[in-house]
Design a protein around this motif. Structure first.
Motif, PDB file in Angstrom:
ATOM      1  N   ALA A 282      80.877-124.339   8.457  1.00 30.77           N
ATOM      2  CA  ALA A 282      82.272-124.399   8.903  1.00 30.77           C
ATOM      3  C   ALA A 282      82.374-123.932  10.352  1.00 30.77           C
ATOM      4  N   TYR A 283      81.604-122.921  10.702  1.00 33.46           N
ATOM      5  CA  TYR A 283      81.571-122.453  12.091  1.00 33.46           C
ATOM      6  C   TYR A 283      81.074-123.556  13.030  1.00 33.46           C
ATOM      7  N   ALA A 284      80.042-124.297  12.602  1.00 33.27           N
ATOM      8  CA  ALA A 284      79.529-125.388  13.434  1.00 33.27           C
ATOM      9  C   ALA A 284      80.600-126.444  13.663  1.00 33.27           C
ATOM     10  N   GLY A 285      81.383-126.756  12.613  1.00 34.11           N
ATOM     11  CA  GLY A 285      82.474-127.701  12.770  1.00 34.11           C
ATOM     12  C   GLY A 285      83.545-127.182  13.712  1.00 34.11           C
ATOM     13  N   ALA A 286      83.852-125.892  13.616  1.00 30.51           N
ATOM     14  CA  ALA A 286      84.861-125.304  14.498  1.00 30.51           C
ATOM     15  C   ALA A 286      84.403-125.352  15.954  1.00 30.51           C
ATOM     16  N   LEU A 287      83.117-125.153  16.162  1.00 34.13           N
ATOM     17  CA  LEU A 287      82.578-125.216  17.519  1.00 34.13           C
ATOM     18  C   LEU A 287      82.773-126.609  18.112  1.00 34.13           C
ATOM     19  N   THR A 288      82.536-127.633  17.303  1.00 32.13           N
ATOM     20  CA  THR A 288      82.724-129.010  17.772  1.00 32.13           C
ATOM     21  C   THR A 288      84.189-129.298  18.086  1.00 32.13           C
ATOM     22  N   VAL A 289      85.080-128.828  17.218  1.00 27.51           N
ATOM     23  CA  VAL A 289      86.510-129.032  17.465  1.00 27.51           C
ATOM     24  C   VAL A 289      86.931-128.391  18.779  1.00 27.51           C
ATOM     25  N   GLY A 290      86.427-127.187  19.030  1.00 23.72           N
ATOM     26  CA  GLY A 290      86.849-126.475  20.219  1.00 23.72           C
ATOM     27  C   GLY A 290      86.248-126.995  21.514  1.00 23.72           C
ATOM     28  N   LEU A 291      85.046-127.572  21.443  1.00 24.48           N
ATOM     29  CA  LEU A 291      84.314-127.908  22.662  1.00 24.48           C
ATOM     30  C   LEU A 291      84.092-129.393  22.905  1.00 24.48           C
ATOM     31  N   GLN A 292      84.280-130.263  21.889  1.00 22.28           N
ATOM     32  CA  GLN A 292      83.891-131.662  22.046  1.00 22.28           C
ATOM     33  C   GLN A 292      84.580-132.339  23.226  1.00 22.28           C
TER      34      GLN A 292
ATOM     35  N   SER B  87      64.900-135.771  13.085  1.00 22.58           N
ATOM     36  CA  SER B  87      64.551-134.367  13.262  1.00 22.58           C
ATOM     37  C   SER B  87      65.801-133.499  13.356  1.00 22.58           C
ATOM     38  N   GLY B  88      66.855-133.984  14.020  1.00 20.90           N
ATOM     39  CA  GLY B  88      68.088-133.214  14.091  1.00 20.90           C
ATOM     40  C   GLY B  88      68.695-132.967  12.720  1.00 20.90           C
TER      41      GLY B  88
ATOM     42  N   ALA C   3      71.102-121.324  16.267  1.00 24.25           N
ATOM     43  CA  ALA C   3      70.506-122.642  16.038  1.00 24.25           C
ATOM     44  C   ALA C   3      71.566-123.693  15.732  1.00 24.25           C
ATOM     45  N   VAL C   4      72.511-123.385  14.843  1.00 25.42           N
ATOM     46  CA  VAL C   4      73.543-124.372  14.535  1.00 25.42           C
ATOM     47  C   VAL C   4      74.460-124.579  15.737  1.00 25.42           C
ATOM     48  N   SER C   5      74.626-123.559  16.571  1.00 26.19           N
ATOM     49  CA  SER C   5      75.428-123.718  17.791  1.00 26.19           C
ATOM     50  C   SER C   5      74.749-124.690  18.743  1.00 26.19           C
ATOM     51  N   LEU C   6      73.453-124.528  18.968  1.00 27.73           N
ATOM     52  CA  LEU C   6      72.723-125.421  19.852  1.00 27.73           C
ATOM     53  C   LEU C   6      72.688-126.842  19.302  1.00 27.73           C
ATOM     54  N   CYS C   7      72.535-126.972  18.001  1.00 26.30           N
ATOM     55  CA  CYS C   7      72.526-128.302  17.385  1.00 26.30           C
ATOM     56  C   CYS C   7      73.886-128.973  17.538  1.00 26.30           C
ATOM     57  N   ALA C   8      74.962-128.199  17.403  1.00 24.74           N
ATOM     58  CA  ALA C   8      76.304-128.759  17.580  1.00 24.74           C
ATOM     59  C   ALA C   8      76.509-129.244  19.012  1.00 24.74           C
ATOM     60  N   VAL C   9      76.025-128.488  19.984  1.00 25.26           N
ATOM     61  CA  VAL C   9      76.138-128.909  21.383  1.00 25.26           C
ATOM     62  C   VAL C   9      75.366-130.207  21.611  1.00 25.26           C
ATOM     63  N   ALA C  10      74.174-130.306  21.025  1.00 27.33           N
ATOM     64  CA  ALA C  10      73.376-131.530  21.165  1.00 27.33           C
ATOM     65  C   ALA C  10      74.133-132.744  20.641  1.00 27.33           C
ATOM     66  N   GLN C  11      74.788-132.603  19.497  1.00 32.67           N
ATOM     67  CA  GLN C  11      75.533-133.713  18.932  1.00 32.67           C
ATOM     68  C   GLN C  11      76.775-134.034  19.756  1.00 32.67           C
ATOM     69  N   MET C  12      77.379-133.036  20.372  1.00 37.88           N
ATOM     70  CA  MET C  12      78.522-133.293  21.262  1.00 37.88           C
ATOM     71  C   MET C  12      78.110-134.140  22.458  1.00 37.88           C
TER      72      MET C  12
ATOM     73  N   SER D 268      84.995-139.698  20.955  1.00 39.88           N
ATOM     74  CA  SER D 268      84.924-138.231  20.988  1.00 39.88           C
ATOM     75  C   SER D 268      85.992-137.631  20.074  1.00 39.88           C
ATOM     76  N   MET D 269      87.200-138.210  20.099  1.00 37.57           N
ATOM     77  CA  MET D 269      88.250-137.717  19.209  1.00 37.57           C
ATOM     78  C   MET D 269      87.888-137.944  17.745  1.00 37.57           C
ATOM     79  N   ALA D 270      87.163-139.042  17.470  1.00 38.12           N
ATOM     80  CA  ALA D 270      86.710-139.274  16.101  1.00 38.12           C
ATOM     81  C   ALA D 270      85.764-138.173  15.658  1.00 38.12           C
ATOM     82  N   ARG D 271      84.885-137.732  16.556  1.00 41.05           N
ATOM     83  CA  ARG D 271      83.997-136.618  16.232  1.00 41.05           C
ATOM     84  C   ARG D 271      84.785-135.333  16.006  1.00 41.05           C
ATOM     85  N   VAL D 272      85.826-135.117  16.811  1.00 41.28           N
ATOM     86  CA  VAL D 272      86.654-133.931  16.625  1.00 41.28           C
ATOM     87  C   VAL D 272      87.340-133.977  15.262  1.00 41.28           C
ATOM     88  N   SER D 273      87.886-135.138  14.895  1.00 39.16           N
ATOM     89  CA  SER D 273      88.557-135.273  13.599  1.00 39.16           C
ATOM     90  C   SER D 273      87.590-135.014  12.453  1.00 39.16           C
ATOM     91  N   SER D 274      86.388-135.582  12.569  1.00 38.55           N
ATOM     92  CA  SER D 274      85.377-135.338  11.541  1.00 38.55           C
ATOM     93  C   SER D 274      85.015-133.860  11.479  1.00 38.55           C
TER      94      SER D 274
END
Length: 430
Positions: free
Chosen positions: A265-275, A237-238, A317-326, A145-151
């Protein structure tokens, strides 16, 4: 094989230094992807004069290099060590991205992308393998999970930097993407200690080199092959979100190239904040629950995009996709490690990277081809595909967890010699 010291130096904070360096290299790779991927379709269609329907073929060349190389060199880190593989692969990918700034023409670009993909085929799986080498199995989900945050931190800065560079020229983003990965390779050369322990190569005497099937374990391990088949179906598909939205938003007049960079960049920030918050929430959920949740999030994203290319739809849409990947992201490498003998850990992770390579190849190719037929077709076609894939992926990950949780103590010790036996690798998802 030359004996390699098994002692791993800790960092100043008591954490294993190779794992922290692995997180840094994930940041570099995330920055490069974030700077490159959103702008590549725009560069290809505007500056390179490539038809929209053919843009996916150039993506396929990059992923094709990974697919060609993975069966041949995917398990090389189990033989020569993690350190030289990480150094050479990061430098190779970085130089390949920089070369894109100087090349012209479809054929030359395709050749450079093919060679770059061959170098990249061992980068991500070897980083994950090095992290797994020096961390306890029960901690793997947290580290992944931290690797995903770093990415994702890199994927914030990458599109932001790319958006600024795109004001000058879309091709300049290649210099930024490649330069950061070259920096990562230099840091690995200076600071990374080898993580392939003295006993790893000999821990399983039956696992001798027997050619292609040893390097690509999916040919031998049916459980891994089934798991990765569902990963490919879900991820293809994702991937359309990332590959098609730049064209979709630009053609609709919703976003400029700089705006597209800001969106990713917003999608990446969402992952950093929520992963890490999502990962903590996921600890008490089953694998099937998590994959179904990811599937519903992705389906929601597709439904919004099919309804409208408006700004609100794109952001949601990018927010929901980011949550799916988290939800799904840390599950897959954890499940692969659960199936892998320690002496074949890098080979199994390389096999799992083939699934990602197929996604990166087939995803943009199919997505852009569908988009060329009708702008909303990728979103409409993706809904049933994701629904089926999320169910199959959850069941496959659940079987991997069951195997790990019920492995015999003697088998466990043989598979993970020199590692503390403090819990199941998938214990956190019980």
């Amino acid at each position: 094989m030359t004996a390699i010291p098994s002692t791993i130096p800790p960092s100043g904070h008591g954490l294993p230094r190779p794992a922290l360096l692995g997180l840094f290299l994930f940041f570099c790779a995330g920055f490069a992807d974030g700077a490159l991927v959103p702008f590549f379709p725009l560069w290809a269609s505007s500056e390179a004069g490539i038809p929209i329907g053919a843009i996916g073929l150039l993506f396929a060349c990059y992923a094709g290099g990974e697919l060609v190389a993975a069966p041949l060199i995917g398990g090389i880190a189990d033989r020569v060590g993690r350190r030289p593989v990480l150094i050479l692969s990061s430098l190779g990918v970085g130089c390949g991205f920089i070369a894109l700034f100087f090349v012209h023409g479809v054929v030359t670009t395709a050749i450079v992308l093919l060679a770059t993909g061959m170098c990249e085929s061992v980068l991500h799986p070897t980083i994950l393998t090095a992290i797994a080498d020096v961390t306890e199995p029960s901690a793997h989900p947290r580290w992944f999970s931290m690797a995903r945050v770093s990415s994702s931190v890199g994927q914030i800065l990458g599109p932001t930097c790319g958006a600024l560079l795109a004001l000058m020229s879309l091709s300049t983003v290649f210099l930024a993407a490649g330069g950061v990965l070259v920096l990562g390779g230099v840091v690995m050369l200076a600071a990374l200690a080898e993580t392939l322990g003295r006993g790893d190569a000999a821990s399983d005497p039956d696992e001798e080199d027997d050619g292609l099937s040893a390097l690509l374990p999916a040919f031998r391990d049916g459980r891994l092959a089934k798991l990765l088949a569902w990963v490919v179906l879900f991820e293809i598909s994702g991937n359309w979100i990332e590959a098609v939205i730049p064209l979709y938003a630009q053609d609709a007049g919703t976003l400029t190239p700089s705006g597209i960079g800001a969106l990713f960049a917003y999608a990446g920030a969402l992952t950093v904040g929520l992963q890490m918050l999502v990962s903590r929430f996921a600890e008490t959920r089953s694998a099937l629950w998590l994959t179904v949740g990811a599937g519903l999030s992705t389906i929601g994203a597709f439904a919004l995009l099919a309804a409208s290319p408006a700004m609100l739809s794109l952001v949601a849409a990018v927010s929901l996709c980011a949550v799916a990947q988290m939800l799904v992201g840390p599950l897959v490498p954890t499940a692969v490690n659960a199936l892998a003998p320690r002496s074949r850990r890098a080979s199994y992770m390389a096999a799992s990277s083939v699934a990602v390579d197929l996604k990166d190849s087939l995803g943009p190719s199919i997505g852009t081809a569908l988009y060329a037929l009708a702008p909303r077709l990728p979103w409409l076609a993706g809904i049933p595909l994701v629904a089926i894939a999320s169910l199959g992926l959850g069941a496959a990950i659940g079987r991997a967890r069951h195997r790990r949780d019920n492995v015999e103590p003697d088998d466990q010790a043989a598979a993970d010699t020199s590692m503390p036996q403090n819990g199941s690798m998938l214990e956190n998802y019980r």
